[in-house]
Design a protein around this motif. Structure first.
Motif, mmCIF file in Angstrom:
data_model
loop_
_atom_site.group_PDB
_atom_site.id
_atom_site.type_symbol
_atom_site.label_atom_id
_atom_site.label_comp_id
_atom_site.label_asym_id
_atom_site.label_seq_id
_atom_site.Cartn_x
_atom_site.Cartn_y
_atom_site.Cartn_z
ATOM 1 N N GLU A 178 0.842 -1.200 0.000
ATOM 2 C CA GLU A 178 0.000 0.000 0.000
ATOM 3 C C GLU A 178 0.878 1.251 0.000
ATOM 4 O OE1 GLU A 178 -4.248 -1.329 1.753
ATOM 5 O OE2 GLU A 178 -2.968 -0.166 3.100
ATOM 6 N N SER A 433 -7.136 3.060 3.446
ATOM 7 C CA SER A 433 -6.641 2.149 2.415
ATOM 8 C C SER A 433 -7.191 0.749 2.723
ATOM 9 C CB SER A 433 -5.112 2.152 2.396
ATOM 10 O OG SER A 433 -4.587 1.794 3.671
ATOM 11 N N HIS A 474 -11.749 4.736 -2.128
ATOM 12 C CA HIS A 474 -10.510 4.003 -2.389
ATOM 13 C C HIS A 474 -10.822 2.707 -3.110
ATOM 14 C CE1 HIS A 474 -6.487 2.417 -1.958
ATOM 15 N NE2 HIS A 474 -6.109 3.466 -1.260
ATOM 16 N N ASN A 479 -3.760 0.756 -5.356
ATOM 17 C CA ASN A 479 -3.424 2.080 -4.837
ATOM 18 C C ASN A 479 -4.037 3.147 -5.746
ATOM 19 O OD1 ASN A 479 -1.792 1.151 -2.638
ATOM 20 N ND2 ASN A 479 -0.200 0.638 -4.128
#
Length: 495
Positions: A178, A433, A474, A479
């Motif tokens: 990440e 994330s 997200h 990413n």
């Protein structure tokens, strides 16, 4: 699978009539392995008279083996035998009489000069002329040609993998590590009077969905920033929509098959993403705009929040409101279920988060984020609550101020994040994330503040817009971060 193939043959008007191995098929008939033969024949489109001959022979051989009950069932319940009863009653009654006899005699069943072996060979010759063998690789070849044609027409992207069962592109790319976004990866421009108020990635990562102030729900390819034309309803310009009412919120169920959207007029719609069909409509989900949505784990119920200060649970099967949670004194901005689904959490502009018992609707706990014991109560709007990916007993909480928190569901602060600004740094939305390493908070100054979840430290900032960002999402395993503003800018960000 047989039923599916039959349905496809009926809809297309094309009969495949294939068997895996012709020699085996003929050998099964010659040897009287009728269970195997009937299993294969069930998926074929054969002339009725040939089916009648086949079933007649099976009935006769069952009687020879003294399986009288099974012979009667086949005679009286199968479609070819029903046809024989209507069109050839004498022939049918002959079989009925054979069922009544205590002893099987060949001469009663077969005409003079006809034997069981000869009948089997005649049936094998008749059926083999109706079927063919198709190598398994032929289907894959046809599918490959179809996909290449769609790619050449621009209907599907040239990269990625297709999910043939779901009818869409399957996102196989996953980022192992990440990383924080640092640069723009894509851009979708809307007109200001049709800007999105909500955006969300599908759980499989193939789609980015927007809900706009003009009432339209659109499904985008996050790599190309184009509408997904591989979805037939979007290719025909038949978009999902709320009747010219602004869409304020959206959410997916766990497998991504269902999408729920809520609008300013208090309505909620549940869609099947693959077809664009509206499966359920709640016309009076709330008396005012619906601001938040969350599916139950089994997708049978939908938790909602609203400007009317209420949270409710609605049943997808019944189409009715099942539970109502009262207690907030201002807008409910965010709602979620706890991990086990026994409790629900709601966040409000009255500055509080409430923990509810889903079964009884009792308020089990009422707490205010960041408020220390003995301090004066403040009404700082709480606009975001989200389960933390690594610890479902912890939630990300973001308020309309310069702080965000990781808290327990019992109200204890575990970690605090701060923009460090006395003014202009109030957070408007936030997310984590997928693995929970980073917390991203959008400021009213258009800056993305990126925090390390473990240390609580501000690790980086990114100028995402020249105005307030109203939404952030997200990607589920890449990413990739999406942000939206009220002037119609949707931007994608990557490391």
């Amino acid at each position: 699978m047989n039923d599916a193939m039959k349905a496809l043959q009926v809809e297309s008007g094309v009969s495949l009539n294939t068997v895996a191995n012709m020699e085996t098929f003929i050998s099964d008939i010659h040897s009287g392995r009728w269970d195997l033969v009937l299993s294969q024949v069930s998926s074929l489109q054969l002339p009725r008279e040939k089916l009648v001959n086949l079933y007649e022979q099976v009935v006769i051989e069952l009687l020879e083996a003294r399986e009288v009950d099974l012979a009667r069932e086949l005679l009286r319940t199968t479609e070819p035998m029903r046809y024989m009863k209507v069109e050839q009653p004498d022939r049918y009654m002959k079989l009925e009489h054979l069922c009544q006899r205590p002893v099987f005699v060949d001469s009663d069943a077969y005409e003079m000069g006809i034997t069981k072996e000869r009948r089997r060979h005649e049936i094998a010759d008749a059926l083999s002329s109706e079927v063919s063998v198709v190598p398994p690789s032929r289907l894959l070849s046809l599918l490959g040609q179809a996909l290449r044609f769609q790619q050449a027409q621009g209907l599907i992207p040239k990269d990625g993998t297709m999910d043939l069962f779901r009818g869409g592109r399957r996102s196989t790319r996953k980022d192992q590590e990440e990383k924080m976004p640092r640069r723009q990866a894509g851009h979708i421009k809307f007109s200001p009077d049709s800007h999105p108020e909500t955006t969300i990635f599908s759980p499989d990562g193939t789609s980015l969905v927007t809900g706009s102030v003009d009432g339209f729900v659109e499904v985008w390819d996050a790599d190309t920033c184009r509408l997904r034309k591989d979805l037939e309803y979007q290719e025909k310009d038949e978009l999902m929509m709320h009747e010219e009412e602004p869409i304020l919120c959206s959410t997916f169920n766990r497998d991504g098959e269902l999408l729920a959207t809520g609008s300013r007029d208090g309505k909620v719609k549940v869609w099947r993403l693959s077809t664009g069909a509206c499966l359920r409509k709640f016309n009076r989900a709330h008396s005012q705009g619906v601001t938040a949505l969350c599916f139950a784990k089994d997708s049978s119920q939908l938790l909602t929040g609203s400007f009317d200060c209420l949270a409710r649970i609605h049943g997808l099967k019944s189409g009715k409101t099942l539970k109502e949670f009262r207690g907030h004194t201002s807008f409910v901005n965010s709602v979620i279920y706890t991990k086990d689904g026994s409790n629900a959490l709601s966040a409000s502009s009255d500055g509080s988060i409430r923990l509810w018992d889903v079964r009884t609707t009792e308020c089990l706990l009422n707490f205010r984020p960041g408020l220390s014991a003995g301090s004066l109560a403040r009404e700082i709007a709480v606009h975001t609550i989200q389960l933390m990916p690594t610890n479902p007993d912890h939630i990300l909480v973001c308020v309309k101020g310069p702080q965000a928190f990781v808290m327990t569901t019992q109200g204890q602060v575990v970690k605090t994040f701060s923009s460090g600004k006395a003014s202009g740094g109030d957070f408007t939305c936030a997310t984590t994330s997928p693995q929970g390493k980073w917390v991203y908070c959008m400021g009213e100054d258009g800056v993305m503040y990126m925090f390390d979840t473990q240390t609580g430290q501000l690790e980086n900032v990114l100028e995402a817009a020249d105005r307030e960002v109203i939404g952030i999402a997200h990607h589920p395993h890449r990413n990739l971060v999406a942000t939206i503003t009220d002037n119609g800018e949707l931007k994608l960000w990557k490391p």
